[in-house]
Design an enzyme around this catalytic site. Sequence first.
Site, PDB file in Angstrom:
ATOM      1  N   THR A  24     -33.468 -10.103  28.748  1.00  0.00           N
ATOM      2  CA  THR A  24     -34.424  -9.815  29.686  1.00  0.00           C
ATOM      3  C   THR A  24     -35.114  -8.356  29.486  1.00  0.00           C
ATOM      4  O   THR A  24     -34.476  -7.507  28.882  1.00  0.00           O
ATOM      5  CB  THR A  24     -33.745  -9.968  31.126  1.00  0.00           C
ATOM      6  OG1 THR A  24     -34.648  -9.895  32.150  1.00  0.00           O
ATOM      7  CG2 THR A  24     -32.817  -8.530  31.349  1.00  0.00           C
ATOM      8  N   CYS A  30     -35.020  -3.106  39.103  1.00  0.00           N
ATOM      9  CA  CYS A  30     -34.070  -4.285  38.980  1.00  0.00           C
ATOM     10  C   CYS A  30     -32.890  -4.043  38.344  1.00  0.00           C
ATOM     11  O   CYS A  30     -33.010  -3.174  37.627  1.00  0.00           O
ATOM     12  CB  CYS A  30     -34.884  -5.496  38.579  1.00  0.00           C
ATOM     13  SG  CYS A  30     -36.299  -6.005  39.198  1.00  0.00           S
ATOM     14  N   HIS A  47     -31.212 -11.197  36.492  1.00  0.00           N
ATOM     15  CA  HIS A  47     -32.257 -10.216  36.649  1.00  0.00           C
ATOM     16  C   HIS A  47     -32.683 -10.211  37.980  1.00  0.00           C
ATOM     17  O   HIS A  47     -33.521 -10.849  38.504  1.00  0.00           O
ATOM     18  CB  HIS A  47     -33.606 -10.524  35.792  1.00  0.00           C
ATOM     19  CG  HIS A  47     -34.733  -9.473  35.692  1.00  0.00           C
ATOM     20  ND1 HIS A  47     -35.306  -9.045  34.551  1.00  0.00           N
ATOM     21  CD2 HIS A  47     -34.978  -8.872  36.646  1.00  0.00           C
ATOM     22  CE1 HIS A  47     -36.231  -8.343  34.685  1.00  0.00           C
ATOM     23  NE2 HIS A  47     -35.957  -7.823  36.165  1.00  0.00           N
TER      24      HIS A  47
END
Lengths: 162, 208
Positions: A24, A30, A47
């Site tokens: 990711t 995040c 994520h």
Amino acid sequence: MTGREHIVGLAELQVARGAGRLITLGLGSCVAIVLYDETTRTGGLAHVLLPSKIMSRIRDAPGRYPETAVPVLLDAMADLGAGRGQIKARLIGGASMFASLSPAGVLPMGERNVVASREALATAGIDIVAERVGSDFGRSVSVDLATGKVEVSSVRHGVEYC
Amino acid sequence: MDMDDLLQLSEIERDALREVANIGAGHAATALSQMTGRTIMIDVPEVNIRHLEEVAEMLGPPDTVVAGILMHMMGDLTGRTMVVLPESSARSLCDILLGRQNDSTVSFSEMELSSLKETGNILSSAYLNALSDFMGMMLVPSVPSLVLDFAGAVLTSTYLSFGQERDVVFCVDTAFRVEGEVESLQGEFLLLPDVPSLQAILGAIAVE
């Protein structure tokens, strides 16, 4: 044969087993929740965007929130043969990118995401073995499914492992 | 105005927002032109209304490195402005501002970062001043904050850390570039009003 790369987008989650990588890119506030069972070489990555689903009207995207992402990841990993007792967690991300613009006295979103991710894992009884969280810089994550080794890269510090 | 209204902005309203951004970006481009001694061209502004999931890709692949200078907008409107430069353009801008040969900025130390931050400050202030005059509003910029980081992290963190919209987000994006020069210098001016302020903008320019 090194297996394929599974790119996990914003608010998405994926599981995979055997060779290949779960990746990711560009985590700011995040958090990447990385789960891995080394006995079956099964991994999962979510994520997550927000600490709680009550902050949004979107309900049908489990990857957005830790509280929904963790159970879905665990179920999907069990489907691939992972043993619940062997699964360990790592957390990456949760930065405060523009800390100087944040209002005083308010817990930054990145930190709230980290706290919520820890809570969701505690609820599920999954131990956290490593964290690369907080500070003020972005991170990308690449999980090697064959070894469970997690590569964390940032503009600030280059490549680190956890 | 809420998420559903945002998704249903009319073409006339979008045109009005493009016009507002064009005025702001035009003034910012003039300021950049005066600072660099180069001719700066701006594109037609783009009105972006997207699900938050899609903004990571808005400035390019999410692991592209960009310089982002973010400021809060306060006063009669609330929201943010951001100047975004790809890393190579940030280097070119440092070359120009610091009077160096092309391609001689290799890293970003205190001097380079400070130049970029101050430039972002001047450009965003020019943008907001133009909006203030055009709409008859008082708009005050905050201090700037600079990051040099992954594009995906920069934009998603901006939306998630500030403002109340977590589902559908809004910005007006105006691309700029140096015209006909050897340096590659390009970037974007972003206007990110909070959703309630969008209504105020449309009201101020009499689009109801």
